[in-house]
Design a protein around this motif. Structure first.
Motif, PDB file in Angstrom:
ATOM      1  N   ARG A  74     -10.254  17.332  -4.926  1.00  0.00           N
ATOM      2  CA  ARG A  74     -10.864  16.915  -3.652  1.00  0.00           C
ATOM      3  C   ARG A  74     -12.049  15.981  -3.915  1.00  0.00           C
ATOM      4  O   ARG A  74     -12.217  14.983  -3.218  1.00  0.00           O
ATOM      5  CB  ARG A  74     -11.293  18.137  -2.846  1.00  0.00           C
ATOM      6  N   ASP A  75     -12.856  16.319  -4.902  1.00  0.00           N
ATOM      7  CA  ASP A  75     -13.978  15.451  -5.258  1.00  0.00           C
ATOM      8  C   ASP A  75     -13.482  14.080  -5.715  1.00  0.00           C
ATOM      9  O   ASP A  75     -14.038  13.048  -5.323  1.00  0.00           O
ATOM     10  CB  ASP A  75     -14.827  16.087  -6.369  1.00  0.00           C
ATOM     11  N   VAL A  78     -12.303  12.104  -2.615  1.00  0.00           N
ATOM     12  CA  VAL A  78     -13.435  11.569  -1.842  1.00  0.00           C
ATOM     13  C   VAL A  78     -14.054  10.381  -2.563  1.00  0.00           C
ATOM     14  O   VAL A  78     -14.352   9.350  -1.943  1.00  0.00           O
ATOM     15  CB  VAL A  78     -14.482  12.676  -1.573  1.00  0.00           C
ATOM     16  N   ARG A  82     -14.263   6.724  -1.014  1.00  0.00           N
ATOM     17  CA  ARG A  82     -15.626   6.204  -0.838  1.00  0.00           C
ATOM     18  C   ARG A  82     -15.816   4.863  -1.550  1.00  0.00           C
ATOM     19  O   ARG A  82     -16.512   3.973  -1.061  1.00  0.00           O
ATOM     20  CB  ARG A  82     -16.624   7.228  -1.359  1.00  0.00           C
ATOM     21  N   THR A 139      -7.127  12.961   7.003  1.00  0.00           N
ATOM     22  CA  THR A 139      -7.365  14.247   6.382  1.00  0.00           C
ATOM     23  C   THR A 139      -7.870  15.226   7.411  1.00  0.00           C
ATOM     24  O   THR A 139      -8.462  14.840   8.413  1.00  0.00           O
ATOM     25  CB  THR A 139      -8.402  14.140   5.247  1.00  0.00           C
ATOM     26  N   ASP A 141     -10.197  18.714   8.095  1.00  0.00           N
ATOM     27  CA  ASP A 141     -11.301  19.505   7.514  1.00  0.00           C
ATOM     28  C   ASP A 141     -11.019  20.973   7.665  1.00  0.00           C
ATOM     29  O   ASP A 141     -10.369  21.445   8.481  1.00  0.00           O
ATOM     30  CB  ASP A 141     -12.629  19.169   8.182  1.00  0.00           C
TER      31      ASP A 141
END
Length: 141
Positions: A74-75, A78, A82, A139, A141
C-alpha cells in the motif's frame, strides 16, 4: 517417530482469538471480529494440545507477516501515484496519473491495484490467487 495429529479447526480457532479481550466480559474469549466464542468453541479451545497451540502461533505469525507485506505494498502504491500527482495540476484524479505513467510504472500499478483496493486482501488472494485483472484507478478507503 510418531506423527503428531493436528485438528485444523482447533488451530484455526486458536488463531482467531482476540487476545486483547473485551472490557464488558474479560473472562470470555472473543473472535478477532468481535463475536464472543460460543460455549462449544470455548470447550473445544481448552482441549488444545501444545503442538496445536504452536501451530496456531505460527499461523498468527504468518498472518502478521502477510499484513506487514500488504501495508508495504500500500505504501509503494501511494508513493507510485504520488510521484505522478506531483506532475499534475491540483484536482487531478488517479486516471490522470495513469495516463502519464511510464510502461514500467504502469505495470507496477497493475500489479499493486488489485491487492491494495481489495476489501479483504486475504480473502481476495484466497479467491483470485495472483491474477492481475485490470481495475479502474479508483481506490476505496
Amino acid at each position: 517417530m510418531p506423527q503428531t495429529h493436528f485438528r485444523p479447526d482447533v488451530v484455526a480457532l486458536f488463531a482467531d482469538v482476540d487476545w486483547h479481550g473485551h472490557l464488558d466480559d474479560p473472562q470470555r474469549a472473543y473472535h478477532r471480529d468481535g463475536r464472543p466464542f460460543t460455549l462449544a468453541e470455548q470447550r473445544l479451545l481448552v482441549t488444545i494440545t501444545p503442538e496445536e497451540k504452536a501451530a496456531g502461533h505460527q499461523q498468527i505469525r504468518r498472518e502478521n507477516e502477510w499484513l506487514d507485506e500488504v501495508d508495504a505494498m500500500r505504501d509503494d502504491f501511494v508513493a507510485l501515484i504520488r510521484k505522478y500527482f506531483d506532475q499534475l495540476p491540483k484536482g487531478s484524479v488517479v486516471a490522470d496519473a495513469i495516463s502519464i505513467m511510464t510502461d514500467e510504472d504502469y505495470a507496477e500499478y497493475e500489479r499493486l491495484v488489485p491487492i491494495v483496493t481489495a476489501q479483504d486482501t486475504l480473502e481476495y488472494r484466497a479467491t483470485h490467487g495472483n491474477s492481475s485483472e485490470h481495475l479502474t484507478g479508483h481506490t476505496e478507503d
